[in-house]
Write an enzyme that holds these catalytic residues in place. Structure first.
Site, PDB file in Angstrom:
ATOM      1  N   HIS A 194      89.499  44.538 115.772  1.00 54.61           N
ATOM      2  CA  HIS A 194      90.736  45.187 116.384  1.00 54.61           C
ATOM      3  C   HIS A 194      91.116  44.336 117.729  1.00 54.61           C
ATOM      4  CE1 HIS A 194      90.240  48.237 113.317  1.00 54.61           C
ATOM      5  NE2 HIS A 194      91.402  47.992 113.391  1.00 54.61           N
ATOM      6  N   ARG A 300      99.448  51.392 113.341  1.00 56.86           N
ATOM      7  CA  ARG A 300      98.302  51.942 113.552  1.00 56.86           C
ATOM      8  C   ARG A 300      97.928  52.920 114.522  1.00 56.86           C
ATOM      9  NH1 ARG A 300      96.876  46.155 113.015  1.00 56.86           N
ATOM     10  NH2 ARG A 300      95.152  45.634 111.492  1.00 56.86           N
ATOM     11  N   ARG A 336     100.583  54.962 109.374  1.00 58.26           N
ATOM     12  CA  ARG A 336      99.032  54.946 108.668  1.00 58.26           C
ATOM     13  C   ARG A 336      98.534  56.234 109.489  1.00 58.26           C
ATOM     14  NH1 ARG A 336      94.362  50.680 109.032  1.00 58.26           N
ATOM     15  NH2 ARG A 336      94.611  51.197 111.433  1.00 58.26           N
ATOM     16  N   GLU A 435      91.196  49.366 100.937  1.00 55.78           N
ATOM     17  CA  GLU A 435      90.186  48.741 101.776  1.00 55.78           C
ATOM     18  C   GLU A 435      88.984  48.807 101.439  1.00 55.78           C
ATOM     19  OE1 GLU A 435      91.566  49.686 106.237  1.00 55.78           O
ATOM     20  OE2 GLU A 435      91.940  51.345 104.739  1.00 55.78           O
ATOM     21  N   ASN A 458      91.434  43.019 105.879  1.00 53.55           N
ATOM     22  CA  ASN A 458      89.987  43.022 106.702  1.00 53.55           C
ATOM     23  C   ASN A 458      88.803  43.845 106.434  1.00 53.55           C
ATOM     24  OD1 ASN A 458      91.975  41.671 108.300  1.00 53.55           O
ATOM     25  ND2 ASN A 458      92.620  43.387 109.293  1.00 53.55           N
ATOM     26  N   ASP A 459      89.079  45.193 106.040  1.00 52.01           N
ATOM     27  CA  ASP A 459      88.023  45.882 105.526  1.00 52.01           C
ATOM     28  C   ASP A 459      87.702  45.604 104.224  1.00 52.01           C
ATOM     29  OD1 ASP A 459      87.277  47.587 107.637  1.00 52.01           O
ATOM     30  OD2 ASP A 459      89.132  48.501 107.551  1.00 52.01           O
ATOM     31  N   ARG A 469      83.049  42.660 110.139  1.00 55.21           N
ATOM     32  CA  ARG A 469      84.117  42.212 110.456  1.00 55.21           C
ATOM     33  C   ARG A 469      84.121  41.676 111.896  1.00 55.21           C
ATOM     34  NH1 ARG A 469      88.839  46.428 109.893  1.00 55.21           N
ATOM     35  NH2 ARG A 469      90.073  45.288 111.322  1.00 55.21           N
ATOM     36  N   CYS A 506      98.371  43.793 104.359  1.00 60.64           N
ATOM     37  CA  CYS A 506      98.622  44.148 105.635  1.00 60.64           C
ATOM     38  C   CYS A 506      97.304  43.837 106.546  1.00 60.64           C
ATOM     39  CB  CYS A 506      98.907  45.510 105.832  1.00 60.64           C
ATOM     40  SG  CYS A 506      97.720  46.893 105.614  1.00 60.64           S
TER      41      CYS A 506
HETATM   42  C1  PEP Z   1      92.509  46.203 107.090  1.00 66.80           C
HETATM   43  O1  PEP Z   1      91.564  46.806 107.026  1.00 66.80           O
HETATM   44  O2  PEP Z   1      92.990  45.133 106.413  1.00 66.80           O
HETATM   45  C2  PEP Z   1      93.670  47.002 108.027  1.00 66.80           C
HETATM   46  C3  PEP Z   1      94.881  46.371 108.172  1.00 66.80           C
HETATM   47  O3  PEP Z   1      93.320  47.999 108.662  1.00 66.80           O
HETATM   48  P1  PEP Z   1      92.618  47.665 109.920  1.00 66.80           P
HETATM   49  O4  PEP Z   1      92.395  46.193 110.301  1.00 66.80           O
HETATM   50  O5  PEP Z   1      93.298  48.475 111.144  1.00 66.80           O
HETATM   51  O6  PEP Z   1      91.215  48.275 109.883  1.00 66.80           O
HETATM   52 MG    MG Z   2      91.160  48.676 107.973  1.00 64.23          MG
END
Ligand code: PEP
Ligand code: MG
Length: 574
Positions: A194, A300, A336, A435, A458-459, A469, A506
């Site tokens: 993040h 977020r 979200r 995710e 990402n997750d 990550r 996303c």
């Molecule tokens: C993700 O996991 O790809 C996502 C968009 O959520 P975050 O990055 O806030 O965990």
């Molecule tokens: Mg995520």
């Protein structure tokens, strides 16, 4: 850039593009995420770090108390005097220091002791004592934030243009940064963490993974940071400086040009791929939609809860959500529900998971375990929906049962609001973030009951490949699109489209122009990303043919290694 006389080059991984020019500012004691990192080498040094943090918090309480005393009179000033007293409590400090001497990190020791306090609070009936326990819990929270270095960026404010150097940066620290920060050079963290996401959102160059960066630099040294090449140049020569200034001017001009281009994001053969924005906060981000986004694909919302000592009430949450909904209306805004856990611990007033930040109570699981809090949150989202085009989505949903529980609570909140006379209009669209592999694998069942999917790559990557990550080398793993992820994306899109439900991506993969032909070819309907990436993505989409993308995706699905997929993607580049 070469090493030459006086000029020193440090290499890392560039995660937020751009050229930053300024003097080095070492963020002392930038801390570490509680509970996730190895024990410190030297308990004595850790003890000193704890005491220094405690004394800083103590000083702040005293200063704030004096200020409140002046503004509001003795009764209120006393509140923080009590805080200061508890902070210096001998028994409490002994317990924390014993744990640190036993080899625990300061953050972990503080959290452990203050968790025990909140456990004890549950047994107390007396309201006055209960309140004292609440104060104590707040103090624990403040201490952890101080140890994490979350507030430390304020220290940079009057220092002219600076490149901030830190061992680790939390997203909390970044959420409110002074404008004179021109770059971040950090030892730990990964491109989809993040902190990196926020750096890109704010257009601040960032380089991660520079070994021992705090020791390798000199505080106050002039420096140039290149967020594309991952280089930090100390004492740049006049030539390097001139080159960098030229590059920076070109980047700004290109960004300006891109901003003015608002053509429809559709392929040459007419397939439109909606481009939406990811946003974190309303107060720091420009929500005026400079790049002509089709809406907000990921708000977020947990960032509203950061940097606070008390939870925002329903009214405050509602006003923030409403601000975004109104700014984008009639375009949609997908809020979200809060995704605490991982690198975003919950705020004061809500307990963090003791066992595991990443795979314990995270995302929707956290909310389901804190029903009262969740209800307030959902009420605020539902009310914002009445004045805008708002959808809600739930993070980290593993499967149907959890989604149903979340939807039941959504309905309950809606019914209650309506019984109170609040007009909400038609039912709010409710979607699922994909995710975790289990959600992707059960997408067929989920698609029957969800209104839309949004793939959080990402997750999804983290939990499918089992790679943190926050690991700086994360970007090397199959350029974000190994065969496993490709197969999962295909399964999710196919399952959703069978039920005529749209699919967005996303995660950070959404703005990877190399992966773009494959995502479009697999049938992804929408891409949501930080606004700064929209112009380049729009241009890239307009250069593609949907028919060719589909063919490419079918070929890619037959490949067995990340390298084969990478080569295929490269061959498709114009
Ligand atoms: C993700 O996991 O790809 C996502 C968009 O959520 P975050 O990055 O806030 O965990
Ligand atoms: Mg995520």
């Amino acid at each position: 850039m070469d090493d030459n006389a006086g000029c020193k080059v440090l290499k890392g991984v560039g995660v937020s593009k751009g050229i930053g020019i300024g003097r080095i500012f070492i963020l002392q004691d930038s801390g570490s995420l509680a509970g996730r990192k190895a024990a410190p080498d030297k308990p004595e040094a850790e003890l000193l770090r704890y005491r220094a943090a405690r004394d800083r918090v103590w000083l702040r309480f005293r200063q704030d108390a004096a200020h409140i005393f002046k503004e509001l009179g003795p009764g209120n000033g006393n509140i923080l005097d009590v805080h200061a007293l508890i902070l210096k409590d001998q028994v409490l400090n002994q317990e924390i220091e014993l744990l640190i001497q036993d080899g625990k990190k300061a953050e972990v020791a503080v959290e452990t002791v203050f968790h025990e306090i909140s456990d004890r609070q549950k047994l107390v009936k007396n309201e006055y004592l209960k309140e004292r326990f609440t104060v104590a819990r707040d103090i624990g929270r403040q201490l952890v934030i101080e140890l994490l270095g979350a507030h430390r960026l304020e220290a940079v404010k009057d220092k002219g243009d600076v490149i901030v150097v830190a061992r680790e940066l939390t997203p909390f620290a970044l959420a409110e940064h002074p404008a004179n920060i021109k770059g971040f050079a950090v030892q730990t963290g990964g491109p989809t963490g993040h902190a990196a996401i926020l750096a890109r959102a704010y257009n601040i160059p960032m380089v991660l993974g520079i070994q021992d960066v705090e020791k390798a630099v000199i505080d106050g040294a002039p420096a140039v940071l290149n967020g594309a090449t991952g280089e930090l140049v100390l004492y740049p020569s006049p030539e390097v400086l001139e080159d960098s200034l030229r590059l920076r001017a070109a980047e700004l001009a290109a960004a300006d040009k891109a901003r003015t281009e608002n053509a429809s994001p559709e392929t040459k053969d007419g397939r439109r791929v909606n481009l939406l924005m990811n946003i974190e906060t309303t107060y720091n981000l420009n929500i005026s939609n400079p790049h002509g986004a089709d809406g907000v694909g990921l708000f977020r919302s947990e960032f509203l809860f950061m940097h606070r000592e008390t939870l925002p009430a329903e009214e405050e949450q509602f006003r923030e959500f409403e601000k975004v909904a109104k700014a984008f209306f009639p375009r949609k805004v997908i809020i979200r529900t809060v995704d605490f856990g991982g690198d975003k611990p919950p705020p004061a007033g809500l307990e963090a998971d003791k066992a595991s930040a990443y795979s314990g109570l995270r995302g929707i699981r956290f909310c389901l375990a804190h029903e009262e809090f969740f209800e307030t949150h959902l009420r605020a989202i539902l009310r914002a929906g009445a004045g805008g085009n708002v959808g809600v989505m739930f993070p980290m949903v593993p499967g149907l049962e959890t989604f149903r529980k979340a939807k039941t609570l959504l309905k309950k909140a809606k019914d209650k609001l309506e019984a109170e006379g609040v007009k909400l209009g038609k039912a709010m669209q409710a979607g699922i973030m994909i995710e975790v592999p289990s959600a992707a694998l059960t997408a067929g069942a989920l698609a029957r009951e969800a209104d839309f999917f949004s793939i959080g790559t990402n997750d999804l990557l983290q939990y499918t490949l089992g790679i943190d990550r926050e690991d700086p080398s994360y970007s090397g793993y199959g350029l974000f699109l190994p065969p496993s992820i490709l197969q999962l994306v295909q399964l999710v899109v196919e399952s959703a489209h069978k039920k005529k439900k749209p699919v967005a991506v996303c995660g950070e993969l959404a703005h990877n122009t190399m992966a773009l032909p494959l995502l479009i070819g697999l049938g992804v309907d929408e891409l949501s990303m930080d606004a700064s990436h929209i112009p380049a993505t729009r241009q890239a989409i307009r250069a593609l043919s949907y028919a060719a993308c589909r063919e490419l995706a079918q070929k890619a699905l037959l490949l067995e290694t990340p390298a084969e997929i990478r080569d295929l993607m490269k061959s498709a580049l114009p």
